[in-house]
Scaffold this motif. Structure first.
Motif, PDB file in Angstrom:
ATOM      1  N   ALA B 163       0.856  -1.170   0.000  1.00 42.40           N
ATOM      2  CA  ALA B 163       0.000   0.000   0.000  1.00 42.40           C
ATOM      3  C   ALA B 163       0.892   1.219   0.000  1.00 42.40           C
ATOM      4  CB  ALA B 163      -0.881   0.012   1.246  1.00 42.40           C
ATOM      5  N   CYS B 164       0.437   2.303  -0.629  1.00 40.08           N
ATOM      6  CA  CYS B 164       1.234   3.533  -0.620  1.00 40.08           C
ATOM      7  C   CYS B 164       0.370   4.733  -0.934  1.00 40.08           C
ATOM      8  CB  CYS B 164       2.395   3.441  -1.604  1.00 40.08           C
ATOM      9  SG  CYS B 164       1.876   2.970  -3.251  1.00 40.08           S
ATOM     10  N   GLY B 165       0.918   5.910  -0.628  1.00 44.37           N
ATOM     11  CA  GLY B 165       0.178   7.136  -0.910  1.00 44.37           C
ATOM     12  C   GLY B 165       0.989   8.332  -0.463  1.00 44.37           C
ATOM     13  N   GLY B 166       0.488   9.523  -0.781  1.00 41.97           N
ATOM     14  CA  GLY B 166       1.216  10.736  -0.400  1.00 41.97           C
ATOM     15  C   GLY B 166       0.434  11.970  -0.780  1.00 41.97           C
ATOM     16  N   LEU B 167       1.001  12.765  -1.709  1.00 46.75           N
ATOM     17  CA  LEU B 167       0.353  14.014  -2.083  1.00 46.75           C
ATOM     18  C   LEU B 167      -0.958  13.813  -2.839  1.00 46.75           C
ATOM     19  CD1 LEU B 167       3.083  16.588  -3.185  1.00 46.75           C
ATOM     20  CD2 LEU B 167       1.793  16.463  -1.059  1.00 46.75           C
TER      21      LEU B 167
END
Lengths: 459, 395
Positions: B163-167
């Protein structure tokens, strides 16, 4: 002289930017730099050094700085002091007078302190126009020490192409700056020129060097006024800058409402009623835990047969994958029931033991409920029903023994099935297992054999 | 005979609740009304309620805070490091970089270990997320996110997804496939939606739930399959920067840290904050549970790391030095909890003796800020990620 704010909260009330993470570091460095220059309290010796036909004003050696850091910041290791000094230089507070690369050397190399005007805490974000003016100005002065380095010459060429239309303007600004500079005293100019160069070494670093002005984007929102026109180093007023995409304007600070206070009061009352342990008990508990697990900690007790990362041999992991648990691993199951439940091999052994006694329904119920909580939402209702049928419904195949209160509560919960339907029941069963099944498991032949069998082999 | 006054009791419908009851005369703004005794009582307390000013509530909160501090202070009979004097001192440590992982084109922002003790996932500022077998240093998977600054990434417990994410304000799950023909990005599933950047994410003990923290000041628990919000956690007064799930098999709690300088412990079932700690002077960048689950450590921009015990409900240790002036970005414990590894913005990693409070070792190697640090699942090594584009495995 800059002074570090003594009361963080009052400084924050006055200026929210004072509390931004970068500013906190800048103020600490400024405190160090100020103390370093204070000759009344054992600061570094800043001197004018005679060199060939000229004098080098206002310098200190790298070795003196390193020594001062070690003495005044209680640093025992020289390497650490050099590292800290290099960071202070990289941030732009001290610089080598003959090098664009901002680092500290523990020798006779000369360093100068940066002028407060150029300190990073002033939140400079100099535009390329300023940089162009600076480089242009340098080319106008016939001094060997002001000759452009290769990377600077490349930068200038690039800027000339980019600013082709307004180069006349930039040239004029550069000429004006040269005129202003000429009026200054020779020694003062030497110092100012070097400080100005060091400023640009921070904001336009040598290729390959760390740009210490880079910010963590999560912290950018606290900028004082992201939309304001960025100030120019040379007093040049530009047409308004477009808002930088990096500056997401921060949300307006929500004022604390009556409801917020009421929630706080409820929370605080709950905390006051909480039963807490004394520090001495807590300390004993933390110490006891580490002492129990220290033999399992590869950083303290070297792993057997070897640490794969050090020996490049994955034997340790191969052994752990096998179904034969080591004596050390089996011993760990005895520390707490959680340890048995956490280790798939331990869990398996525990289950088999209970099955041999025809009392495995409690553990199987507990495992089923754990599994329920791991299901995707859409499968929850079905699983709840399945668990009810198998463990709790009248005439269930693996009926578990719940007290009537829990049973009542659980039957109510089942009417509105969710991941936590069996939470209450699971807690009861967990406690029951801990005092009953788990204790029996540890006393069992199955467990004892595993625990001792390996010992016999070792002996 | 004494005079006796008799009160004439009127019986009838109450002007407020309409029930047939004995009534009393009540004057509201010079108007006479007839209320039953119950409504009179309620009106009296409600009236008091409305008279509570913001100031009086604030005062009450302040005095309770004072009382709480007083109660806690009574239990503060000794310091951890004092009791720990009897514990044997640790020997000299030789910790070195055993692997260097190169391949990211920009700052490494986050990493997580796979349960198999050797694979890791890492994410960076340029949008790349890479899965490595860090034992061999081979890259096994790579995906480019549609946004920059991928500040959070996590490995699923099964090892089959990340899983990943950010801006992008989202948390997306990518199943890991070994089919060379399949594009990893094709099976991407958007799970979490926040209203600001995603700062941290973690699977619970299942591939089916993800816990997220965001710059919007909240944490949230999501069902991966449906993307549904299961529970949200409100209480932080500013961006939440980090979170960690309690290690218990039975626990349903987690701790979070934020830019409001607070660390908060939450009940995942109810969404309520159970405990709160506010002793740091600046943002809390990282929180991690002590392996027993009874305490947790934090790393902050105030250049200190601190240990908080949940049973004592207070801070029990500070890890700091005069010469450490840059913020701590990331912390994690060794398996026994005796060592605390902390990565700092001054490019170093400091190793602390958790019990005695002293620094055991300082590790140099990275050439820019250390942004992320995690100990491997079996404690044989720890991995650090840095703004210098690399990851290092230390043992």
């Amino acid at each position: 002289m800059a002074q570090a704010p003594t009361d963080p909260s009052s400084a924050e009330a006055a200026d929210p930017e004072e509390s931004s993470p970068n500013m906190i570091v800048y103020r600490k460095i400024e405190d160090i730099i100020t103390r370093m220059q204070d000759d009344k309290t054992g600061g570094v010796p800043i001197r004018t050094v005679k060199s060939f036909l000229s004098k080098i004003p206002s310098v200190v050696t790298g070795a003196d700085i390193v020594q001062w850091l070690m003495k005044n910041l209680s640093i025992e290791d020289q390497g650490e002091a050099i590292h800290l000094g290099s960071l202070i230089a990289a941030q732009g507070y001290v610089f080598p007078i003959s090098d664009h690369v901002l680092t500290l050397k523990d020798d006779g190399t000369f360093y100068r302190f940066q002028a407060p005007y150029f300190w990073p805490s002033n939140c400079w974000e100099p535009e390329n126009t300023d940089y162009a003016i600076y480089l242009c100005k340098r080319t106008m002065q016939n001094k060997a020490r002001l000759e452009l380095a290769d990377y600077e010459a490349e930068n200038l060429a690039r800027l000339q192409r980019a600013f082709a239309r307004k180069w006349e303007f930039i040239f004029m600004q550069a000429e004006a700056q040269v005129k202003i500079d000429r009026k200054k005293d020779k020694t003062e100019r030497k110092i100012l020129d070097s400080q100005e160069r060091a400023f640009w070494d921070v904001h336009r670093p040598v290729p390959g060097c760390v740009n210490t002005t880079e910010m963590d984007i999560r912290k950018c929102r606290r900028m004082k006024n992201p939309q304001k026109v960025k100030k120019s180093v040379y007093g040049v007023t530009e047409e308004s800058q477009p808002q930088s995409p990096v500056h997401v304007p921060s949300q307006p600070v929500r004022k604390t409402t009556k409801e917020d206070f009421r929630k706080q009061i409820t929370f605080l009352n709950l905390q006051i009623d909480r039963h807490c342990l004394k520090m001495s008990k807590v300390a004993e508990s933390l110490i006891a835990y580490t002492e129990q697990y220290v033999e399992y900690d590869p950083f303290i007790t070297p792993a057997e047969p070897s640490n794969p990362w050090i020996s490049d041999d994955a034997a340790l992991w191969d052994i752990e994958m096998s179904k034969e648990p080591s004596q050390q691993r089996v011993k760990r199951w005895g520390f707490s029931m959680d340890e048995v439940l956490k280790d798939p091999v331990g869990r398996d052994q525990f289950l088999r033991f209970l099955e041999s006694e025809f009392s495995s329904e409690n553990l199987r119920f507990w495992l089923a409920v754990q599994d329920l909580k791991k299901q995707p939402l859409q499968d929850v209702t079905t699983r709840v029903e399945e668990i009810w049928q198998e463990f709790l419904a009248p005439g269930a195949q693996s009926a578990i023994n719940l007290d009537s209160h829990s049973y009542e509560k659980t039957s109510q919960n089942v009417k509105d099935p969710g991941r936590y339907t069996y939470e209450d029941a699971q807690e009861h069963i967990y406690k029951l297992m801990k005092s009953d099944s788990y204790a029996r498991f540890l006393r069992s032949n199955a467990y004892q054999d595993l625990l001792l069998a390996k010992k016999k082999v070792n002996n | 005979m004494c005079d006796q006054t008799f009160l004439a009791i009127v019986f009838g419908p109450c002007d407020k609740c309409s029930n047939e009851k004995p009534l009393r005369a009540v004057y509201i703004k010079s108007e006479q009304l007839s209320y039953c005794s119950l409504c009179v009582e309620m009106m009296a307390t409600e009236g008091l309620h409305e008279n509570e000013t913001l100031a009086s509530l604030k005062n009450e909160a302040e005095s309770l805070k004072g009382k709480l501090e007083e109660e806690r202070a009574k239990l503060h009979d000794v310091e951890l490091h004092q009791v720990a004097e009897r514990v044997e001192a640790l020997g000299q440590f030789v910790m070195k970089t055993r692997r260097t992982l190169k391949g990211h084109g920009n700052k490494v922002l986050c990493m997580d270990w796979c349960k198999d003790k050797r694979r890791i996932v890492s994410s960076s500022q340029d949008g790349k997320v890479i899965v490595w077998d860090s034992f061999t240093t081979n890259k096994e998977h790579a995906v480019t996110m549609p946004c920059t600054w991928v500040m959070a990434c996590a490995y699923a417990p099964s090892g089959c997804a990340i899983a990943c994410g950010g801006l992008d304000n989202k948390c997306s799950v990518y199943p890991l496939t070994f089919d060379k023909n399949e594009n990893m990005a094709a099976k991407k599933k958007s799970v979490a939606m926040h209203t600001n950047y995603l700062s941290a994410c973690s699977f619970t003990n299942s591939d089916m739930q993800i816990l997220t923290a965001s710059g919007d000041g909240t944490c949230a628990l999501w069902d991966v399959e449906s993307g549904q919000l299961l529970q949200s956690f409100h209480g932080h007064g500013a961006d939440v920067l980090c979170l960690d799930l309690a290690p218990s098999e039975t626990g349903n709690t987690f701790v979070s840290g934020g830019c409001d300088k607070k660390a908060m412990v939450w009940d995942m079932r109810s969404g309520q904050c159970i405990q709160s700690f506010e002793t740091h002077d600046s943002d809390i960048n990282s929180v991690r549970y002590y392996p027993s689950g009874d305490a947790f450590a934090s790393g902050s921009d105030d250049a200190t790391c601190r240990l908080y015990d949940l049973r004592a409900d207070r801070e029990v240790a500070i890890y700091s030095k005069e010469s450490i002036i840059f913020g701590a970005s990331s912390v994690d414990f060794s398996l026994s909890g005796r060592l605390l590894f902390a990565g700092y913005n001054d490019y170093t990693i400091n190793v602390w003796d958790v019990l005695k409070g002293s620094r055991v070792s300082i590790l140099f190697g990275h050439e820019n800020r250390v942004s992320t640090l995690r100990v491997s699942p079996d404690g044989t090594a720890f991995c650090s990620g840095s703004w210098d584009h690399t990851l290092r495995i230390w043992a």
